[in-house]
Scaffold this active site. Sequence first.
Site, PDB file in Angstrom:
ATOM      1  CD  GLU A 294      -3.193  -1.023   1.979  1.00  0.00           C
ATOM      2  OE1 GLU A 294      -3.405   0.007   2.637  1.00  0.00           O
ATOM      3  OE2 GLU A 294      -3.828  -2.081   2.140  1.00  0.00           O
TER       4      GLU A 294
HETATM    5  C1  FAD Z   1       2.187  -9.825   0.908  1.00  0.00           C
HETATM    6  C2  FAD Z   1       1.964  -8.860  -0.205  1.00  0.00           C
HETATM    7  C3  FAD Z   1       0.669  -8.478  -0.531  1.00  0.00           C
HETATM    8  C4  FAD Z   1       0.445  -7.602  -1.601  1.00  0.00           C
HETATM    9  N1  FAD Z   1      -0.835  -7.305  -1.978  1.00  0.00           N
HETATM   10  C5  FAD Z   1      -1.052  -6.613  -3.128  1.00  0.00           C
HETATM   11  C6  FAD Z   1      -2.365  -6.454  -3.661  1.00  0.00           C
HETATM   12  O1  FAD Z   1      -3.353  -6.897  -3.078  1.00  0.00           O
HETATM   13  N2  FAD Z   1      -2.510  -5.811  -4.836  1.00  0.00           N
HETATM   14  C7  FAD Z   1      -1.450  -5.289  -5.517  1.00  0.00           C
HETATM   15  O2  FAD Z   1      -1.645  -4.704  -6.574  1.00  0.00           O
HETATM   16  N3  FAD Z   1      -0.195  -5.402  -5.014  1.00  0.00           N
HETATM   17  C8  FAD Z   1       0.031  -6.061  -3.858  1.00  0.00           C
HETATM   18  N4  FAD Z   1       1.306  -6.216  -3.367  1.00  0.00           N
HETATM   19  C9  FAD Z   1       2.409  -5.556  -4.036  1.00  0.00           C
HETATM   20  C10 FAD Z   1       2.973  -4.399  -3.228  1.00  0.00           C
HETATM   21  O3  FAD Z   1       2.069  -3.328  -3.228  1.00  0.00           O
HETATM   22  C11 FAD Z   1       4.345  -4.074  -3.821  1.00  0.00           C
HETATM   23  O4  FAD Z   1       5.222  -5.034  -3.290  1.00  0.00           O
HETATM   24  C12 FAD Z   1       4.806  -2.685  -3.532  1.00  0.00           C
HETATM   25  O5  FAD Z   1       4.051  -1.780  -4.274  1.00  0.00           O
HETATM   26  C13 FAD Z   1       6.281  -2.475  -3.874  1.00  0.00           C
HETATM   27  O6  FAD Z   1       6.573  -2.939  -5.145  1.00  0.00           O
HETATM   28  P1  FAD Z   1       7.816  -3.920  -5.356  1.00  0.00           P
HETATM   29  O7  FAD Z   1       7.749  -4.962  -4.327  1.00  0.00           O
HETATM   30  O8  FAD Z   1       7.850  -4.344  -6.765  1.00  0.00           O
HETATM   31  O9  FAD Z   1       9.064  -3.016  -5.024  1.00  0.00           O
HETATM   32  P2  FAD Z   1       9.857  -2.058  -6.036  1.00  0.00           P
HETATM   33  O10 FAD Z   1       8.944  -1.054  -6.613  1.00  0.00           O
HETATM   34  O11 FAD Z   1      10.666  -2.868  -6.944  1.00  0.00           O
HETATM   35  O12 FAD Z   1      10.801  -1.317  -5.003  1.00  0.00           O
HETATM   36  C14 FAD Z   1      11.928  -1.972  -4.404  1.00  0.00           C
HETATM   37  C15 FAD Z   1      12.495  -1.016  -3.359  1.00  0.00           C
HETATM   38  O13 FAD Z   1      12.881   0.211  -3.985  1.00  0.00           O
HETATM   39  C16 FAD Z   1      12.217   1.309  -3.394  1.00  0.00           C
HETATM   40  N5  FAD Z   1      11.909   2.272  -4.444  1.00  0.00           N
HETATM   41  C17 FAD Z   1      11.211   2.096  -5.586  1.00  0.00           C
HETATM   42  N6  FAD Z   1      11.150   3.229  -6.298  1.00  0.00           N
HETATM   43  C18 FAD Z   1      11.810   4.173  -5.590  1.00  0.00           C
HETATM   44  C19 FAD Z   1      12.091   5.558  -5.792  1.00  0.00           C
HETATM   45  N7  FAD Z   1      11.650   6.217  -6.851  1.00  0.00           N
HETATM   46  N8  FAD Z   1      12.790   6.207  -4.837  1.00  0.00           N
HETATM   47  C20 FAD Z   1      13.228   5.566  -3.730  1.00  0.00           C
HETATM   48  N9  FAD Z   1      12.998   4.263  -3.489  1.00  0.00           N
HETATM   49  C21 FAD Z   1      12.297   3.572  -4.405  1.00  0.00           C
HETATM   50  C22 FAD Z   1      10.956   0.709  -2.761  1.00  0.00           C
HETATM   51  O14 FAD Z   1      10.478   1.503  -1.704  1.00  0.00           O
HETATM   52  C23 FAD Z   1      11.478  -0.629  -2.287  1.00  0.00           C
HETATM   53  O15 FAD Z   1      12.150  -0.462  -1.065  1.00  0.00           O
HETATM   54  C24 FAD Z   1       1.543  -7.073  -2.304  1.00  0.00           C
HETATM   55  C25 FAD Z   1       2.849  -7.451  -1.951  1.00  0.00           C
HETATM   56  C26 FAD Z   1       3.063  -8.341  -0.937  1.00  0.00           C
HETATM   57  C27 FAD Z   1       4.461  -8.757  -0.627  1.00  0.00           C
END
Ligand code: FAD
Length: 637
Positions: A427
Amino acid sequence: MGKITQELATEQEARDVAEAARESDWTEPSFLRELFLGRLRLDLIHPFPAENEVEKENARPFMEKLRDVMERVDSDAIDREGEIPESVVQELRDIGAFGIKIPREYGGLGLSQVSYIRAIGMVTSKDGSLTALLSAHQSIGLPQPLKLFGTDAQKKKYFPRLAKGAISAFALTETDAGSDPANMRTSATLSEDGSHFILNGTKLWCTNGTRAELMLVMARTPDAIVNGKPKKQITAFIVETSWPGVEVVHRSRFMGLNAIENGVIHFDNVRVPRENILWGEGKGLKLALVTLNTGRLTLPASAAYGAKAMLQVAREWGNDRVQWGQPIGKHEAIAQKIALMAANTFAMESIAELTSAMADRGGYDIRLEAAIAKLWNTEAGWRIVDDTLQIRGGRGYEKADSLRARGEAPIPVERAMRDFRINLIFEGSSEIMRLFIAREAVDHHFKTAFDIVNPKASRKQKWDAFLRSAKFYPTWYTTRWLGSIGGYGEFGTLAPQLRYIARTTRKLGRAIFHAMVRLGPKLERRQMVLFRAVDIGAELFAMSAACTRAQMLRKTGDANAVDLADLFCRESRRRIDAHFENLFGKNDLAIYRVSQQVLRGEFEWLERGIINAPEMAASGLDTAPEPMREKEPAIVR
Ligand SMILES: Cc1cc2nc3c(=O)[nH]c(=O)nc-3n(C[C@H](O)[C@H](O)[C@H](O)COP(=O)(O)OP(=O)(O)OC[C@H]3O[C@@H](n4cnc5c(N)ncnc54)[C@H](O)[C@@H]3O)c2cc1C
């Protein structure tokens, strides 16, 4: 009609997509927008919203039934087996737990946001997997956006089903589209007869996705052409999982939330009727952001109730466990943790209750309050879980089943830690929350003055910016130095804290302005400078919420809440002062330089002697990042 481009988005495209989804207008007052401009509008949150007794009475029967269900749930079994028994889901359905905020006319309980967060909080204090089930359905799943954006026909069709417990999910994330939705590949194209959209693609980590009847799916629809250039469009579709072509291809398992129903969902030529678009073509991302303005209020409450549960554990163990001739709560190192845990839990609950009450009352723009509540409460909550584990010592690290097997109380701190950690990621991760808040914190200055220092601005744009600045800044800046001495007497012993909040708010407004003058366009790339300003704003908000709530409680019975608010403020002030001290990050550039050396592999020798981790390429993420400029961190907005 435009095409759908599928390459990974450039930095500029990612920014454009985020900007297009951003709500750029502020039609209602916002405590935090004002605060970042150096203006304390305490009147927006004080007096702290009093308990709505009618609503509390309305919610009581449901809350009692929910407590009864939760007291009987075997959360250790759910954690151990990784499944929520169907009987528990059905009991939750029967008491209306899937339709807490759905209007009564559609068969829901019609309760308020405050009642909703208290209900979810109660669930969290016992079971994180059940929180995920109920909250993914009601905070981000279909009910909330349907309430905000659904047509009458859509509401009549879906609300009654949702209220009865047709589980819903929210599907945005994909392999390449995590924090950055510009990389989304799931697409929806109009059928030849124009009656349907054809949905294709794969969504990742969709909570409830493995069990849902209904999903809100975000998909790329053909690019719009704006000023001769293609502009990415993302649209929200209501999708029934029983339709041909919808397939659960994998159930994901995580570090915690063992029974979360989360997975990879594939859409293969799924025919979605046109009338199942929610709100309008191209409005999907904005819909997601607006939905999250209230949807995001659930996690801060969950975090607060998780913290309450940890506080209870720490209090009892701090009294019961005797080492070195004293209960461990008498040893100063543990005593400090317990006191700060209580003070922080109080601040967390104050933030959660305040933001939800504001959402119920209406007339406020709470997008920043919700984002800070999510960011601040989840980070504070994580520290509380960590401290509780430390206070429980070896027992904190031991699984509940193992404790039970050798005759000890099965206190699940180990599970709490596993379940809690994700709150800082989904979120909107902590970093993305800080970016989102920073963007709004500097918005007024950017709109007013940025073009003066913007090398891309034309002469006319610079001149206009100069005129705007000449009109706004002389009065604004001068008054950011002026403030009355004294005041806030009605707060009694908390008055000095309020005075600190007032003068530090002005200081923050000045500091953000100074940062813009000093760094100019480079400020966009200095995330850490902006993030420290965000953290100061977050602390000031937490202090304000804690003080105003303590003041309210003083009158209604829990008078010693003042002690918690006072301690919280003392510690918060230390953090704020440290952030100001290091606002421009004396070591930021040195740290960034080393980070790029690490990324280039210049210190690979430091990793010698380990067993190598699996290659990224083998995990499907084989897109190497663009080389980064050493002296220029990535842009922030
Ligand atoms: C248990 C679980 C439940 C989930 N439920 C849902 C759901 O119901 N629906 C849904 O759509 N998604 C869901 N998600 C996805 C979740 O919302 C994403 O994991 C989240 O948005 C982060 O995306 P990512 O994991 O790909 O991280 P990435 O976007 O790849 O980021 C990796 C790291 O880099 C940092 N980062 C990224 N961009 C920047 C920037 N510009 N500046 C600084 N730091 C940055 C992030 O904060 C993070 O620390 C779920 C994930 C999990 C693990």
